[in-house]
Design an enzyme around this catalytic site. Structure first.
Site, PDB file in Angstrom:
ATOM      1  N   ASN A 130       0.717  -1.207   0.120  1.00 63.65           N
ATOM      2  CA  ASN A 130       0.050  -0.057   0.035  1.00 63.65           C
ATOM      3  C   ASN A 130       0.897   1.154   0.205  1.00 63.65           C
ATOM      4  OD1 ASN A 130      -1.900   1.837   0.486  1.00 63.65           O
ATOM      5  ND2 ASN A 130      -2.560   1.501   2.433  1.00 63.65           N
ATOM      6  N   TRP A 131       1.047   1.696  -1.355  1.00 64.35           N
ATOM      7  CA  TRP A 131       1.917   2.964  -1.355  1.00 64.35           C
ATOM      8  C   TRP A 131       1.399   4.385  -0.798  1.00 64.35           C
ATOM      9  CZ3 TRP A 131       4.323   3.017  -6.965  1.00 64.35           C
ATOM     10  CH2 TRP A 131       5.041   1.766  -7.124  1.00 64.35           C
ATOM     11  N   LYS A 132      -0.030   4.212  -0.356  1.00 67.19           N
ATOM     12  CA  LYS A 132      -0.768   5.405   0.179  1.00 67.19           C
ATOM     13  C   LYS A 132      -0.390   6.705  -0.832  1.00 67.19           C
ATOM     14  CE  LYS A 132      -0.562   3.262   4.733  1.00 67.19           C
ATOM     15  NZ  LYS A 132      -0.421   3.777   6.063  1.00 67.19           N
ATOM     16  N   HIS A 144      -9.694   1.626   4.166  1.00 69.26           N
ATOM     17  CA  HIS A 144      -8.526   1.540   5.125  1.00 69.26           C
ATOM     18  C   HIS A 144      -8.704   2.437   6.087  1.00 69.26           C
ATOM     19  CE1 HIS A 144      -4.449   2.659   6.286  1.00 69.26           C
ATOM     20  NE2 HIS A 144      -3.918   1.704   5.586  1.00 69.26           N
ATOM     21  N   GLU A 148      -7.371   5.074   7.190  1.00 62.28           N
ATOM     22  CA  GLU A 148      -7.289   6.315   6.783  1.00 62.28           C
ATOM     23  C   GLU A 148      -8.346   6.850   5.890  1.00 62.28           C
ATOM     24  OE1 GLU A 148      -3.527   5.644   4.946  1.00 62.28           O
ATOM     25  OE2 GLU A 148      -2.579   5.227   7.073  1.00 62.28           O
ATOM     26  N   GLU A 182      -6.196  -4.875  10.306  1.00 60.62           N
ATOM     27  CA  GLU A 182      -5.082  -3.767  10.587  1.00 60.62           C
ATOM     28  C   GLU A 182      -5.406  -2.899  11.623  1.00 60.62           C
ATOM     29  OE1 GLU A 182      -2.809  -2.588   6.560  1.00 60.62           O
ATOM     30  OE2 GLU A 182      -4.576  -1.193   6.862  1.00 60.62           O
ATOM     31  N   GLY A 200       1.919   2.325  10.675  1.00 61.68           N
ATOM     32  CA  GLY A 200       2.683   3.462  10.803  1.00 61.68           C
ATOM     33  C   GLY A 200       3.287   3.893  12.085  1.00 61.68           C
ATOM     34  N   SER A 221       2.680  -2.076  10.485  1.00 60.90           N
ATOM     35  CA  SER A 221       4.115  -2.372  10.696  1.00 60.90           C
ATOM     36  C   SER A 221       4.791  -3.713  10.310  1.00 60.90           C
ATOM     37  CB  SER A 221       4.551  -1.743  12.268  1.00 60.90           C
ATOM     38  OG  SER A 221       4.076  -0.586  12.517  1.00 60.90           O
ATOM     39  N   GLY A 256       2.183  -1.012   4.276  1.00 64.06           N
ATOM     40  CA  GLY A 256       2.615   0.460   3.907  1.00 64.06           C
ATOM     41  C   GLY A 256       4.248   0.681   3.923  1.00 64.06           C
ATOM     42  N   GLY A 257       4.762   1.448   4.926  1.00 62.05           N
ATOM     43  CA  GLY A 257       6.094   1.974   4.853  1.00 62.05           C
ATOM     44  C   GLY A 257       6.952   0.780   4.309  1.00 62.05           C
TER      45      GLY A 257
HETATM   46  P1  PGA Z   1       2.328   0.383   7.744  1.00 59.89           P
HETATM   47  O1  PGA Z   1       0.817   0.642   7.168  1.00 59.89           O
HETATM   48  O2  PGA Z   1       2.847  -1.083   7.192  1.00 59.89           O
HETATM   49  O3  PGA Z   1       3.302   1.484   7.209  1.00 59.89           O
HETATM   50  O4  PGA Z   1       1.963   0.281   9.244  1.00 59.89           O
HETATM   51  C1  PGA Z   1       0.012  -0.508   6.590  1.00 59.89           C
HETATM   52  C2  PGA Z   1      -1.298  -0.068   6.343  1.00 59.89           C
HETATM   53  O5  PGA Z   1      -1.861   1.048   6.492  1.00 59.89           O
HETATM   54  O6  PGA Z   1      -1.674  -0.604   5.171  1.00 59.89           O
END
Ligand code: PGA
Length: 253
Positions: A9-11, A97, A99, A169, A175, A215, A236-237
């Site tokens: 997930n590049w966001k 998600h 977010e 999640e 994050g 994470s 994500g990250g």
């Molecule tokens: P993260 O994000 O790996 O940076 O914690 C995961 C996500 O939001 O899908």
């Protein structure tokens, strides 16, 4: 065996050129995946077509949109429809998600409509659920996640449910560098599967891939993915770093 999935997930990160470079660096690592494994790249909307083109050469690599709109077409400035995704061969969409829920007010009911559209249009939803920290601290995480599933997914038939990918999640792990322990992840994933089994029967529940997100990184992916009910990760990250995500792909069981 259920699909084992490493989803990136590049966001809202990377330029187009950086995205191209990242895919070029990672995609060869998908060549070793077997028929039960796949890598999915949820890239920003302007890069979807580029990503589809690049993944065309890799049978186990797929592209996801990070969101779409539930309506078919019309006066919805700034939105993206399922038909649009279809027309450029995008086969997955991330929905719900945390977010999107937090910053864009996406409710369980609104997400139910998006899930319906995804299923009708044969775009596989990667449906995200997960509790915030205060809910976990009060020990109410199971109830919280169950309501998310009930209100956004349980209008589907069993056959339709089998086409959904779920990503658990916990918001406190996204994050933050704090990962759920393998015990916490396995416990929730088994719970989610039991909720699916209660509603749809064990056979359907056994077919649904449930990814863990929050994470995930090269250093913890293998341990998390080894849990019997964890079928990969939504990352994500660490998905923005080629060397990290290649290890995560390699950690799929
Ligand atoms: P993260 O994000 O790996 O940076 O914690 C995961 C996500 O939001 O899908």
């Amino acid at each position: 065996m259920r699909q084992q999935i490493a989803a990136a997930n590049w966001k809202m990160n990377l330029t187009y050129q950086q995205g191209e470079e990242l895919l070029d660096a990672i995609l060869p690592a998908t060549a070793g995946l077997n028929e039960h494994q796949r890598a999915i790249f949820a890239v920003p909307a302007p890069y979807l077509q580029m990503a589809v083109k690049k993944t065309d050469d890799y049978a186990k690599a797929f592209v996801a949109a990070q969101n779409f709109h539930d309506k078919k077409a019309g006066a919805y400035t700034g939105e993206i429809s399922a038909d649009m995704l279809h027309s450029i061969h995008v086969t997955y969409v991330v929905l719900g998600h945390s977010e999107r829920r937090e910053y864009f007010g996406e409710s369980n009911a609104f997400l139910a409509a998006k899930v319906t559209t995804a299923i009708q249009e044969y775009i596989t939803p990667i449906f995200c659920c997960g509790e915030p920290l205060p809910v976990r601290e009060q020990g109410n995480q199971n109830e919280f996640v169950r309501v998310q599933l009930e209100e956004s997914l349980f209008h589907l038939s069993a056959e339709q449910m089998e086409r959904v990918v779920i990503a658990y999640e916990p918001i406190w792990a996204i994050g933050t560098g704090v990962t759920a322990s393998t015990a916490q992840a396995q416990e929730m994933h088994a719970y989610i599967r039991s909720v699916l089994a209660d509603k749809y029967g064990a056979a359907t529940a056994e077919k649904v891939s449930i990814l863990y997100g929050g994470s995930v990184k090269a250093a913890n992916a293998a341990e998390l993915f080894a849990c019997p009910d964890v079928d990969g990760g939504l990352v994500g990250g660490a998905s923005l770093v080629a060397e990290e995500f290649k290890v995560i792909i390699g950690a799929l069981k």
